[in-house]
Design a protein around this motif. Structure first.
Motif, PDB file in Angstrom:
ATOM      1  N   ALA A 136       0.859  -1.194   0.000  1.00 16.57           N
ATOM      2  CA  ALA A 136       0.000   0.000   0.000  1.00 16.57           C
ATOM      3  C   ALA A 136       0.889   1.235   0.000  1.00 16.57           C
ATOM      4  N   TYR A 137       1.471   1.519  -1.157  1.00 17.08           N
ATOM      5  CA  TYR A 137       2.457   2.579  -1.271  1.00 17.08           C
ATOM      6  C   TYR A 137       1.813   3.952  -1.444  1.00 17.08           C
ATOM      7  N   GLY A 138       2.471   4.957  -0.916  1.00 15.61           N
ATOM      8  CA  GLY A 138       2.221   6.336  -1.247  1.00 15.61           C
ATOM      9  C   GLY A 138       0.901   6.926  -0.841  1.00 15.61           C
ATOM     10  N   GLY A 139       0.735   7.254   0.416  1.00 11.27           N
ATOM     11  CA  GLY A 139      -0.468   7.965   0.835  1.00 11.27           C
ATOM     12  C   GLY A 139      -0.602   9.273   0.106  1.00 11.27           C
ATOM     13  N   ASN A 140       0.464  10.035   0.041  1.00 12.31           N
ATOM     14  CA  ASN A 140       0.431  11.317  -0.661  1.00 12.31           C
ATOM     15  C   ASN A 140       0.874  11.191  -2.107  1.00 12.31           C
ATOM     16  N   ILE A 141       2.001  10.518  -2.363  1.00  8.77           N
ATOM     17  CA  ILE A 141       2.507  10.355  -3.725  1.00  8.77           C
ATOM     18  C   ILE A 141       2.995   8.924  -3.913  1.00  8.77           C
ATOM     19  N   ARG A 142       2.580   8.293  -5.010  1.00  5.63           N
ATOM     20  CA  ARG A 142       3.093   6.977  -5.389  1.00  5.63           C
ATOM     21  C   ARG A 142       3.863   7.160  -6.684  1.00  5.63           C
ATOM     22  N   ILE A 143       5.153   6.819  -6.661  1.00  4.71           N
ATOM     23  CA  ILE A 143       6.025   6.975  -7.817  1.00  4.71           C
ATOM     24  C   ILE A 143       6.384   5.589  -8.333  1.00  4.71           C
ATOM     25  N   SER A 144       6.034   5.288  -9.570  1.00  2.75           N
ATOM     26  CA  SER A 144       6.437   4.023 -10.173  1.00  2.75           C
ATOM     27  C   SER A 144       7.891   4.123 -10.627  1.00  2.75           C
ATOM     28  N   ALA A 145       8.539   2.967 -10.740  1.00  3.25           N
ATOM     29  CA  ALA A 145       9.945   2.923 -11.138  1.00  3.25           C
ATOM     30  C   ALA A 145      10.167   3.657 -12.453  1.00  3.25           C
ATOM     31  N   GLY A 146      11.268   4.393 -12.533  1.00  4.56           N
ATOM     32  CA  GLY A 146      11.651   5.089 -13.747  1.00  4.56           C
ATOM     33  C   GLY A 146      11.079   6.493 -13.882  1.00  4.56           C
ATOM     34  N   ASN A 147      10.311   6.939 -12.922  1.00  3.24           N
ATOM     35  CA  ASN A 147       9.721   8.275 -12.940  1.00  3.24           C
ATOM     36  C   ASN A 147      10.380   9.122 -11.862  1.00  3.24           C
ATOM     37  N   THR A 148      10.211  10.441 -11.934  1.00  2.00           N
ATOM     38  CA  THR A 148      10.912  11.303 -10.984  1.00  2.00           C
ATOM     39  C   THR A 148       9.996  12.343 -10.365  1.00  2.00           C
ATOM     40  N   VAL A 149      10.294  12.656  -9.108  1.00  2.00           N
ATOM     41  CA  VAL A 149       9.697  13.786  -8.410  1.00  2.00           C
ATOM     42  C   VAL A 149      10.863  14.628  -7.904  1.00  2.00           C
ATOM     43  N   SER A 150      10.864  15.910  -8.273  1.00  2.00           N
ATOM     44  CA  SER A 150      11.877  16.844  -7.793  1.00  2.00           C
ATOM     45  C   SER A 150      11.177  17.865  -6.915  1.00  2.00           C
ATOM     46  N   ILE A 151      11.646  17.992  -5.673  1.00  2.00           N
ATOM     47  CA  ILE A 151      11.007  18.895  -4.716  1.00  2.00           C
ATOM     48  C   ILE A 151      11.975  20.033  -4.407  1.00  2.00           C
ATOM     49  N   TYR A 152      11.567  21.246  -4.789  1.00  2.00           N
ATOM     50  CA  TYR A 152      12.374  22.441  -4.577  1.00  2.00           C
ATOM     51  C   TYR A 152      11.804  23.322  -3.470  1.00  2.00           C
ATOM     52  N   GLY A 153      10.572  23.074  -3.089  1.00  2.00           N
ATOM     53  CA  GLY A 153       9.895  23.843  -2.052  1.00  2.00           C
ATOM     54  C   GLY A 153       8.531  23.249  -1.810  1.00  2.00           C
ATOM     55  N   GLY A 154       7.815  23.821  -0.845  1.00  2.00           N
ATOM     56  CA  GLY A 154       6.490  23.320  -0.519  1.00  2.00           C
ATOM     57  C   GLY A 154       6.537  22.362   0.657  1.00  2.00           C
ATOM     58  N   GLU A 155       5.417  21.700   0.886  1.00  2.00           N
ATOM     59  CA  GLU A 155       5.275  20.818   2.050  1.00  2.00           C
ATOM     60  C   GLU A 155       4.508  19.569   1.657  1.00  2.00           C
ATOM     61  N   ILE A 156       4.977  18.422   2.132  1.00  2.00           N
ATOM     62  CA  ILE A 156       4.274  17.148   1.987  1.00  2.00           C
ATOM     63  C   ILE A 156       4.106  16.606   3.396  1.00  2.00           C
ATOM     64  N   SER A 157       2.845  16.379   3.826  1.00  2.00           N
ATOM     65  CA  SER A 157       2.620  15.995   5.224  1.00  2.00           C
ATOM     66  C   SER A 157       1.399  15.097   5.382  1.00  2.00           C
ATOM     67  N   ASN A 158       1.324  14.487   6.559  1.00  2.00           N
ATOM     68  CA  ASN A 158       0.156  13.720   7.015  1.00  2.00           C
ATOM     69  C   ASN A 158      -0.256  12.600   6.073  1.00  2.00           C
ATOM     70  N   GLY A 159       0.703  11.829   5.660  1.00  2.00           N
ATOM     71  CA  GLY A 159       0.466  10.645   4.840  1.00  2.00           C
ATOM     72  C   GLY A 159       1.803   9.980   4.654  1.00  2.00           C
ATOM     73  N   LEU A 160       1.808   8.796   4.065  1.00  2.00           N
ATOM     74  CA  LEU A 160       3.074   8.183   3.680  1.00  2.00           C
ATOM     75  C   LEU A 160       3.563   8.995   2.495  1.00  2.00           C
ATOM     76  N   SER A 161       4.530   9.862   2.717  1.00  2.00           N
ATOM     77  CA  SER A 161       4.850  10.913   1.758  1.00  2.00           C
ATOM     78  C   SER A 161       5.201  10.417   0.368  1.00  2.00           C
ATOM     79  N   ILE A 162       6.214   9.590   0.228  1.00  2.00           N
ATOM     80  CA  ILE A 162       6.649   9.172  -1.103  1.00  2.00           C
ATOM     81  C   ILE A 162       7.072   7.706  -1.046  1.00  2.00           C
ATOM     82  N   SER A 163       6.660   6.942  -2.037  1.00  2.00           N
ATOM     83  CA  SER A 163       7.092   5.554  -2.151  1.00  2.00           C
ATOM     84  C   SER A 163       7.493   5.279  -3.590  1.00  2.00           C
TER      85      SER A 163
END
Length: 170
Positions: A136-163
């Motif tokens: 049960a991956y990624g409450g907030n964000i689920r990333i499949s293999a080979g894809n990218t998330v780049s975080i430069y600012g902002g907030e991710i909270s109150n969930g399983l942030s990234i898987s």
């Protein structure tokens, strides 16, 4: 729907949009969402019994820009995923606003199956992955293999942030 190769601008202007079906992006489409109201109180939320995501980017190359307002996956006690990128390739740019309270088996708020996400600001919060296994991956964000998330600012909270696969970041 944003037709193939079209570009659409949606200003929420403080209103609430109850989506009975997803906002879909066709091949080559670009969508910009903002809220120009004082306080940026505009919202897109679910309506009815739809089990599809609020915003779907599922074919060909497409681009989504989110500047302000709220994308809320829960209404009247029922929840769905907020943003889904599952076919073709796409890019999601988040500069502000809030994505909240989405729920799905995996990737409650955002499912990134094909493409990339660049987060410069805003808030992603309260997502829930409901699949009843260790996968049960990624409450907030689920990333499949080979894809990218780049975080430069902002907030991710109150969930399983990234898987991504079996790797978890909290």
């Amino acid at each position: 729907e944003v037709s193939a190769n079209a570009e659409a601008y949606l200003c929420l202007n403080g209103a609430t949009i109850y989506a009975g079906s997803p906002i879909t992006l066709g091949k080559g489409a670009t969508l910009h969402i903002c809220d120009c109201s004082t306080g940026e109180t505009g919202t897109i939320t679910r309506s009815g019994s739809s089990k599809r995501a609020l915003i779907e980017m599922d074919s060909g190359t497409k681009t989504f820009y989110f500047y302000s307002g709220t994308i809320n996956g829960t209404h009247d006690g029922k929840s769905i995923r907020c943003v889904e990128m599952c076919g073709g390739t796409g890019t999601f740019y988040m500069y502000g606003g809030t994505i909240r309270d989405g729920q799905a088996k995996q990737g409650g708020n955002i499912l990134l199956g094909h493409g990339s996400m660049n987060m410069y600001g805003g808030c992603i919060t309260g997502g829930t992955a409901t699949q009843a296994t260790e996968n049960a991956y990624g409450g907030n964000i689920r990333i499949s293999a080979g894809n990218t998330v780049s975080i430069y600012g902002g907030e991710i909270s109150n969930g399983l942030s990234i898987s991504s696969g079996s790797n978890y970041c909290g």
